[in-house]
Design an enzyme around this catalytic site. Structure first.
Site, mmCIF file in Angstrom:
data_model
loop_
_atom_site.group_PDB
_atom_site.id
_atom_site.type_symbol
_atom_site.label_atom_id
_atom_site.label_comp_id
_atom_site.label_asym_id
_atom_site.label_seq_id
_atom_site.Cartn_x
_atom_site.Cartn_y
_atom_site.Cartn_z
ATOM 1 N N MET A 30 0.847 -1.198 0.000
ATOM 2 C CA MET A 30 0.000 0.000 0.000
ATOM 3 C C MET A 30 0.885 1.251 0.000
ATOM 4 O O MET A 30 0.413 2.349 0.287
ATOM 5 C CB MET A 30 -0.942 -0.012 1.199
ATOM 6 C CG MET A 30 -1.893 -1.213 1.152
ATOM 7 S SD MET A 30 -3.419 -0.993 2.050
ATOM 8 C CE MET A 30 -2.814 -0.756 3.692
ATOM 9 N N LEU A 33 6.734 2.955 1.739
ATOM 10 C CA LEU A 33 7.577 1.777 1.940
ATOM 11 C C LEU A 33 8.646 2.004 3.014
ATOM 12 O O LEU A 33 9.218 3.078 3.111
ATOM 13 C CB LEU A 33 8.240 1.388 0.618
ATOM 14 C CG LEU A 33 7.266 1.150 -0.542
ATOM 15 C CD1 LEU A 33 8.027 0.699 -1.781
ATOM 16 C CD2 LEU A 33 6.192 0.141 -0.185
ATOM 17 N N HIS A 34 8.882 0.962 3.790
ATOM 18 C CA HIS A 34 9.948 0.973 4.798
ATOM 19 C C HIS A 34 10.820 -0.257 4.571
ATOM 20 O O HIS A 34 10.595 -1.028 3.614
ATOM 21 C CB HIS A 34 9.352 1.015 6.210
ATOM 22 C CG HIS A 34 8.309 -0.026 6.454
ATOM 23 N ND1 HIS A 34 8.599 -1.369 6.526
ATOM 24 C CD2 HIS A 34 6.957 0.057 6.588
ATOM 25 C CE1 HIS A 34 7.492 -2.058 6.736
ATOM 26 N NE2 HIS A 34 6.465 -1.217 6.761
ATOM 27 N N HIS A 37 9.265 -3.629 3.611
ATOM 28 C CA HIS A 37 8.882 -3.828 2.208
ATOM 29 C C HIS A 37 10.114 -4.091 1.339
ATOM 30 O O HIS A 37 10.085 -4.932 0.439
ATOM 31 C CB HIS A 37 8.183 -2.576 1.651
ATOM 32 C CG HIS A 37 6.903 -2.223 2.330
ATOM 33 N ND1 HIS A 37 6.777 -1.135 3.169
ATOM 34 C CD2 HIS A 37 5.680 -2.798 2.282
ATOM 35 C CE1 HIS A 37 5.533 -1.065 3.605
ATOM 36 N NE2 HIS A 37 4.847 -2.055 3.088
ATOM 37 N N GLY A 149 4.820 -10.054 4.299
ATOM 38 C CA GLY A 149 5.511 -10.011 5.587
ATOM 39 C C GLY A 149 4.839 -10.909 6.612
ATOM 40 O O GLY A 149 3.609 -10.976 6.676
ATOM 41 N N ASN A 150 5.669 -11.587 7.411
ATOM 42 C CA ASN A 150 5.121 -12.406 8.507
ATOM 43 C C ASN A 150 4.474 -11.547 9.583
ATOM 44 O O ASN A 150 3.750 -12.055 10.429
ATOM 45 C CB ASN A 150 6.238 -13.219 9.179
ATOM 46 C CG ASN A 150 6.658 -14.408 8.336
ATOM 47 O OD1 ASN A 150 5.942 -14.807 7.433
ATOM 48 N ND2 ASN A 150 7.827 -14.952 8.624
ATOM 49 N N ASP A 152 2.120 -9.501 9.362
ATOM 50 C CA ASP A 152 0.664 -9.626 9.214
ATOM 51 C C ASP A 152 0.338 -11.116 9.143
ATOM 52 O O ASP A 152 -0.036 -11.646 8.091
ATOM 53 C CB ASP A 152 0.207 -8.878 7.961
ATOM 54 C CG ASP A 152 0.493 -7.396 8.081
ATOM 55 O OD1 ASP A 152 -0.002 -6.768 9.022
ATOM 56 O OD2 ASP A 152 1.260 -6.867 7.252
#
Ligand code: PAF
EC number: 6.3.2.1
Length: 281
Positions: A30, A33-34, A37, A149-150, A152
């Site tokens: 979405m 980004l960090h 991501h 990502g784990n 979530d």
């Protein structure tokens, strides 16, 4: 990196790669980004010949009083970060491209059972929105592999279940949670925290770590949860849920379950943070 709003351009490019026998990895996001991501993109580079990313703030997964309009948008910085990490194609559709009839008229995907608990109970309709957009994006991009990502954890399980139930020929990879030095899981929503809230929020990981140690040493799970909730309140959190579940399917933990996951959602001020910790006992 090519950036496009057009479904046809994404399809043509991916078809051309596949025609040459080359593989495609996909990282839906979405935006804003960090490092979490970027880790997904770098992992995607290792797993396929080409990497496609998407940025779409999906209205269908936000509730009425949630942060859809305030969701941070940083397209130029995101494009640079994606290019540097090795993405070659970026899909940035408008809501009209994705939901031409609006979200109310949209056919949806709902994964039973998992969708209604934990984050699904606190955010009704959220996982229907997630499953629907991910299904649509998969149909548009047609990747061989997709990475999430784990952090979530429940979202990952929803997506894995959808892919299995609907026989989608896509490998789903969960990638390790990236944390700040303090232990705070990286999230676009961390940007809503004040510096002092950010410091306090690091307590969530410490509390989960301590819970896993206590559960491994056979302390009663209900007692451990009770103490941990009190510690979170002490640290300035308003817990939404804190539970210990099977790490395989998020069902209620039973004595015979070895692989467990602590799942947590808690408000720091008005910001809702989620995190999890998998462990074996
Ligand atoms: O995790 C996210 O950023 C979103 O839920 C996703 C998977 C991109 C779907 O909108």
């Amino acid at each position: 990196m090519i950036t496009t709003q057009e479904i046809t351009q994404i399809r043509e490019q991916v078809r051309a790669w596949h025609a040459k026998g080359e593989t495609v990895a996909f990282v839906p996001t979405m935006g804003n980004l960090h490092l979490g991501h970027i880790t997904l993109i770098k992992e995607a580079v290792k797993r396929a010949d080409h990497v496609v990313a998407s940025i779409f703030v999906n209205p269908m997964q936000f509730g009425q009083n949630e942060d859809l309009d305030a969701y941070p948008k940083t397209l130029a910085a995101d494009q640079q970060a994606l290019t540097d990490a090795g993405a070659e194609l970026l899909f940035i559709p408008t809501p009209k491209v994705i939901y031409p009839k609006g979200t109310e008229q949209q056919t949806y995907v709902e994964v039973p059972k998992i969708c209604d608990q934990l984050c699904g109970a606190s955010r009704p309709g959220h996982f229907r929105g997630v499953a629907t957009i991910v299904c649509k994006l998969f149909n548009i991009v047609q990747p061989d592999v997709a990475l999430f990502g784990n952090k979530d954890f429940q979202q990952l399980l929803v997506i894995k279940t959808m892919v299995e139930d609907l026989s989608m020929p896509i490998e789903i990879i969960g990638v390790e949670t990236i944390r700040e030095e303090s232990g705070l899981a990286m999230s676009s929503r961390n940007g809503y925290l004040t510096p002092s809230q950010k410091k306090q929020a690091a307590k969530l990981k410490q509390v989960m770590d301590a819970m896993s140690v206590k559960i491994k040493s056979a302390q009663a799970i209900e007692d451990v949860i009770g103490q941990a909730k009190a510690e979170l309140v002490e640290a300035g959190f308003k817990p939404d849920y804190l539970e210990v579940r099977s790490a395989i399917d998020l069902s209620a933990s039973k004595a015979e379950h070895k692989a467990l996951v602590i799942v947590a959602a808690a408000y720091m001020g008005t910001t809702r943070l989620i995190d999890n910790l998998c462990f074996e006992r």
